[in-house]
Write a protein that holds these residues in place. Structure first.
Motif, mmCIF file in Angstrom:
data_model
loop_
_atom_site.group_PDB
_atom_site.id
_atom_site.type_symbol
_atom_site.label_atom_id
_atom_site.label_comp_id
_atom_site.label_asym_id
_atom_site.label_seq_id
_atom_site.Cartn_x
_atom_site.Cartn_y
_atom_site.Cartn_z
ATOM 1 N N ILE A 75 0.898 -1.351 -0.061
ATOM 2 C CA ILE A 75 -0.052 0.029 0.018
ATOM 3 C C ILE A 75 0.803 1.373 0.058
ATOM 4 C CG2 ILE A 75 -1.879 1.237 1.289
ATOM 5 C CD1 ILE A 75 -2.645 -1.582 0.036
ATOM 6 N N ASN A 76 1.754 1.384 0.809
ATOM 7 C CA ASN A 76 2.751 2.707 0.907
ATOM 8 C C ASN A 76 4.134 1.991 0.730
ATOM 9 O OD1 ASN A 76 4.237 4.535 1.845
ATOM 10 N ND2 ASN A 76 3.084 4.817 3.734
ATOM 11 N N PRO A 77 4.629 2.133 -0.411
ATOM 12 C CA PRO A 77 6.232 1.723 -0.590
ATOM 13 C C PRO A 77 7.326 2.294 0.206
ATOM 14 C CG PRO A 77 5.151 2.109 -2.579
ATOM 15 C CD PRO A 77 4.128 2.663 -1.686
ATOM 16 N N ASP A 78 7.138 3.338 0.743
ATOM 17 C CA ASP A 78 8.142 3.967 1.752
ATOM 18 C C ASP A 78 7.859 3.846 3.135
ATOM 19 O OD1 ASP A 78 9.111 5.279 -0.545
ATOM 20 O OD2 ASP A 78 7.432 6.984 -0.175
ATOM 21 N N VAL A 79 6.634 2.727 3.601
ATOM 22 C CA VAL A 79 6.825 2.259 4.840
ATOM 23 C C VAL A 79 7.962 1.465 5.469
ATOM 24 C CG1 VAL A 79 5.670 0.071 4.706
ATOM 25 C CG2 VAL A 79 4.958 1.703 6.666
ATOM 26 N N THR A 80 8.190 1.915 6.875
ATOM 27 C CA THR A 80 9.324 0.980 7.494
ATOM 28 C C THR A 80 8.753 0.345 8.712
ATOM 29 O OG1 THR A 80 9.696 2.896 8.926
ATOM 30 C CG2 THR A 80 11.092 2.680 6.711
ATOM 31 N N ILE A 81 9.241 -0.515 9.222
ATOM 32 C CA ILE A 81 8.720 -1.325 10.468
ATOM 33 C C ILE A 81 9.833 -1.494 11.537
ATOM 34 C CG2 ILE A 81 9.076 -3.863 9.591
ATOM 35 C CD1 ILE A 81 6.567 -4.665 10.840
ATOM 36 N N SER A 82 9.675 -1.153 12.677
ATOM 37 C CA SER A 82 10.584 -1.480 13.813
ATOM 38 C C SER A 82 10.036 -2.436 14.775
ATOM 39 C CB SER A 82 10.482 -0.179 14.496
ATOM 40 O OG SER A 82 11.205 1.038 13.493
ATOM 41 N N VAL A 83 10.877 -3.083 14.849
ATOM 42 C CA VAL A 83 10.492 -4.271 15.730
ATOM 43 C C VAL A 83 11.233 -4.423 17.379
ATOM 44 C CG1 VAL A 83 10.519 -6.891 16.115
ATOM 45 C CG2 VAL A 83 10.228 -5.788 13.746
ATOM 46 N N VAL A 84 10.399 -4.321 18.227
ATOM 47 C CA VAL A 84 11.000 -4.527 19.634
ATOM 48 C C VAL A 84 10.650 -5.825 20.238
ATOM 49 C CG1 VAL A 84 10.463 -3.791 22.094
ATOM 50 C CG2 VAL A 84 10.842 -1.928 20.056
ATOM 51 N N TRP A 85 11.532 -6.491 20.796
ATOM 52 C CA TRP A 85 11.544 -8.043 21.312
ATOM 53 C C TRP A 85 11.203 -7.792 22.721
ATOM 54 C CZ3 TRP A 85 10.426 -11.547 18.023
ATOM 55 C CH2 TRP A 85 10.827 -11.493 16.760
ATOM 56 N N ALA A 86 10.027 -8.272 23.351
ATOM 57 C CA ALA A 86 9.769 -8.315 24.517
ATOM 58 C C ALA A 86 10.403 -9.441 25.385
ATOM 59 C CB ALA A 86 8.364 -8.047 24.933
ATOM 60 N N TYR A 87 10.763 -10.517 24.709
ATOM 61 C CA TYR A 87 10.931 -11.829 25.389
ATOM 62 C C TYR A 87 10.146 -12.195 26.503
ATOM 63 C CZ TYR A 87 15.160 -10.996 22.550
ATOM 64 O OH TYR A 87 16.216 -10.828 21.624
ATOM 65 N N THR A 88 8.720 -12.056 26.190
ATOM 66 C CA THR A 88 7.699 -12.431 27.008
ATOM 67 C C THR A 88 6.485 -12.696 26.156
ATOM 68 O OG1 THR A 88 6.822 -12.275 28.873
ATOM 69 C CG2 THR A 88 6.894 -10.189 27.378
ATOM 70 N N TRP A 89 5.596 -13.697 26.581
ATOM 71 C CA TRP A 89 4.223 -13.715 25.872
ATOM 72 C C TRP A 89 3.193 -12.928 26.566
ATOM 73 C CZ3 TRP A 89 4.403 -15.903 21.435
ATOM 74 C CH2 TRP A 89 5.081 -17.083 21.236
ATOM 75 N N PHE A 90 3.398 -12.615 27.804
ATOM 76 C CA PHE A 90 2.402 -11.861 28.718
ATOM 77 C C PHE A 90 3.201 -11.031 30.055
ATOM 78 C CE2 PHE A 90 -0.270 -11.209 32.409
ATOM 79 C CZ PHE A 90 -1.526 -10.430 31.718
ATOM 80 N N ASP A 91 3.412 -9.732 30.014
ATOM 81 C CA ASP A 91 4.183 -9.218 30.815
ATOM 82 C C ASP A 91 3.746 -7.392 30.574
ATOM 83 O OD1 ASP A 91 5.486 -7.371 32.406
ATOM 84 O OD2 ASP A 91 7.022 -8.898 32.566
ATOM 85 N N PRO A 92 2.228 -7.269 31.146
ATOM 86 C CA PRO A 92 1.888 -5.817 30.811
ATOM 87 C C PRO A 92 3.010 -4.557 30.601
ATOM 88 C CG PRO A 92 0.255 -7.266 32.012
ATOM 89 C CD PRO A 92 1.595 -7.882 32.000
ATOM 90 N N ALA A 93 3.971 -4.662 31.849
ATOM 91 C CA ALA A 93 4.743 -3.898 31.995
ATOM 92 C C ALA A 93 5.755 -3.595 30.699
ATOM 93 C CB ALA A 93 5.544 -3.842 33.328
ATOM 94 N N LYS A 94 6.255 -4.897 30.257
ATOM 95 C CA LYS A 94 7.115 -4.740 29.275
ATOM 96 C C LYS A 94 6.641 -4.661 28.135
ATOM 97 C CE LYS A 94 10.470 -8.104 31.175
ATOM 98 N NZ LYS A 94 11.144 -9.763 30.783
ATOM 99 N N GLU A 95 5.492 -4.856 27.808
ATOM 100 C CA GLU A 95 4.494 -4.685 26.629
ATOM 101 C C GLU A 95 4.453 -3.150 26.704
ATOM 102 O OE1 GLU A 95 1.420 -7.477 25.594
ATOM 103 O OE2 GLU A 95 2.138 -8.440 27.681
ATOM 104 N N ALA A 96 4.098 -2.475 27.776
ATOM 105 C CA ALA A 96 3.744 -1.089 27.622
ATOM 106 C C ALA A 96 5.049 -0.176 27.417
ATOM 107 C CB ALA A 96 3.146 -0.524 29.091
ATOM 108 N N ASP A 97 6.175 -0.655 28.077
ATOM 109 C CA ASP A 97 7.381 -0.085 27.717
ATOM 110 C C ASP A 97 7.805 -0.376 26.048
ATOM 111 O OD1 ASP A 97 7.594 0.804 30.345
ATOM 112 O OD2 ASP A 97 8.897 -0.920 31.062
#
Length: 360
Positions: free
Chosen positions: A179-201
């Motif tokens: 859709i948008n050829p100029d789009v970029t994606i940034s990945v942050v690895w949380a190393y958890t399936w469920f940790d609300p604090a880490k996910e919020a950070d």
């Protein structure tokens, strides 16, 4: 006469008690092992909805038990062993990291059926695997993301660098970029399936980088809660609908519907048709559902996303159809070539255009 009556009454009571015990033993005992709490609002919640659907479908023919918040690793083997010793006839282990423990315990209890979610090892005849084609839903979310981003920056919160998660990152990016050829994606690895604090950070860090669309492969609603603090940032429900964040920032969702699979497998064990299997269903099979696309999404974008969903369901489109190159520029899929399941199951690379390395 009185003593004889007492003895007779006792005999009847004992008979009823034994009959009741026999009836209880006739129930199929169905166990579930969860990596998070049943109230996580995401992954574990959806699996538990499947458990409840089994109870509703089969009534007093079954008894279900579950253990939540079971860490992946040695603890899982202990919990699995206890559940098998407790009389479970079939046990569903609902997280990737239970794979080795599931097979280890299955070897000790050959009469118990074990079903492992999202894994691939079936080392014993009493072990089956099941998964969902989450990458299909990511294609739909990526389509919305590509249309909706104003900054051209999309963020993705990854749990662990396993093929299932990497598939989702690649599928989201491929379809946003269409859709948008100029789009970029940034990945942050949380190393958890469920940790609300880490996910919020993780969500906060992405927003600080200028990201205005956040996707996640973690289980809590924390990323949506963080997105709600910044006007213009949108996200998607993960595993569950996460309706409390409608109409924005949650503009749609990938919903995991495990109920049909659980009902099918428990039903097969009840009627004697159960066999070892490896299931991998998606949108067409109903295991991956696309949640309501809210009015925060323009009508034409909603139509494009729904068309993507319907084409995948009809089998007329596969999210991994070439031409697609790997991150290093080498050809992965030539024009018109569709990825094979084996390639996807072992995916350990980013596609061209994604920066950064996959952690080892």
């Amino acid at each position: 006469m009185f003593r004889r009556t007492l003895l007779g009454t006792a005999a009847v009571a004992l008979g009823l008690s034994l009959a009741g015990a026999a009836f209880a033993q006739d129930k199929l005992k169905v166990g579930f092992i969860y990596v998070g709490p049943v109230g996580d609002g995401g992954w574990t919640y959806q699996h538990d909805q499947g458990r409840l659907a089994v109870e509703a479908e089969f009534g007093d023919k079954v008894e279900t038990v579950f253990q939540e918040n079971v860490p992946e690793g040695a603890d899982a083997e202990r919990v699995l062993t206890q559940m098998a010793l407790g009389g479970a006839d079939i046990i569903f282990t609902t997280s990737f990291g239970y794979m080795d423990q599931t097979n280890a315990v299955a070897a000790k209890f050959p009469d118990v059926k074990f079903e492992h979610a999202t894994g691939f090892k079936r080392e014993h005849p009493n072990v089956s695997t099941y998964d969902a084609r989450f990458y299909e839903g990511r294609a739909v979310m990526g389509t919305i993301a590509g249309h909706m981003t104003k900054s051209g920056k999309i963020g993705y919160i990854g749990s662990f660098p396993i093929p299932e998660v990497i598939q989702g990152i690649n599928s989201s990016f491929i379809h946003a970029k269409k859709i948008n050829p100029d789009v970029t994606i940034s990945v942050v690895w949380a190393y958890t399936w469920f940790d609300p604090a880490k996910e919020a950070d993780a969500a906060k860090a992405l927003i600080e980088q200028g990201v205005d669309v956040i996707l996640q492969h973690t289980d809590s609603t924390a990323p949506l809660a963080e997105a709600a603090k910044t006007p213009g940032v949108i996200g998607f429900g993960q595993a569950s609908d996460m309706t409390e964040y409608k109409p924005s920032p949650r503009v749609s969702a990938i919903i995991d519907n495990w109920a049909p699979y659980y009902i099918k497998r428990v039903g097969a064990l009840l009627d004697g048709t159960y066999e070892q299997s490896a299931a991998w269903e998606g949108i067409a099979g109903g295991e991956v559902e696309i949640g309501e696309i809210t009015d925060a999404v323009p009508a034409e974008v909603k139509a494009a996303a729904e068309k993507m969903r319907d084409d995948i369901a009809a089998g007329t489109y596969h999210p991994f159809t070439g031409p697609i190159n790997k991150q290093d520029g080498s050809v992965w899929l030539a024009d018109g070539v569709v990825a094979q399941d084996g390639e996807l199951a072992g995916m350990n690379f980013y596609v061209e255009g994604i920066t950064g390395d996959i952690p080892q």
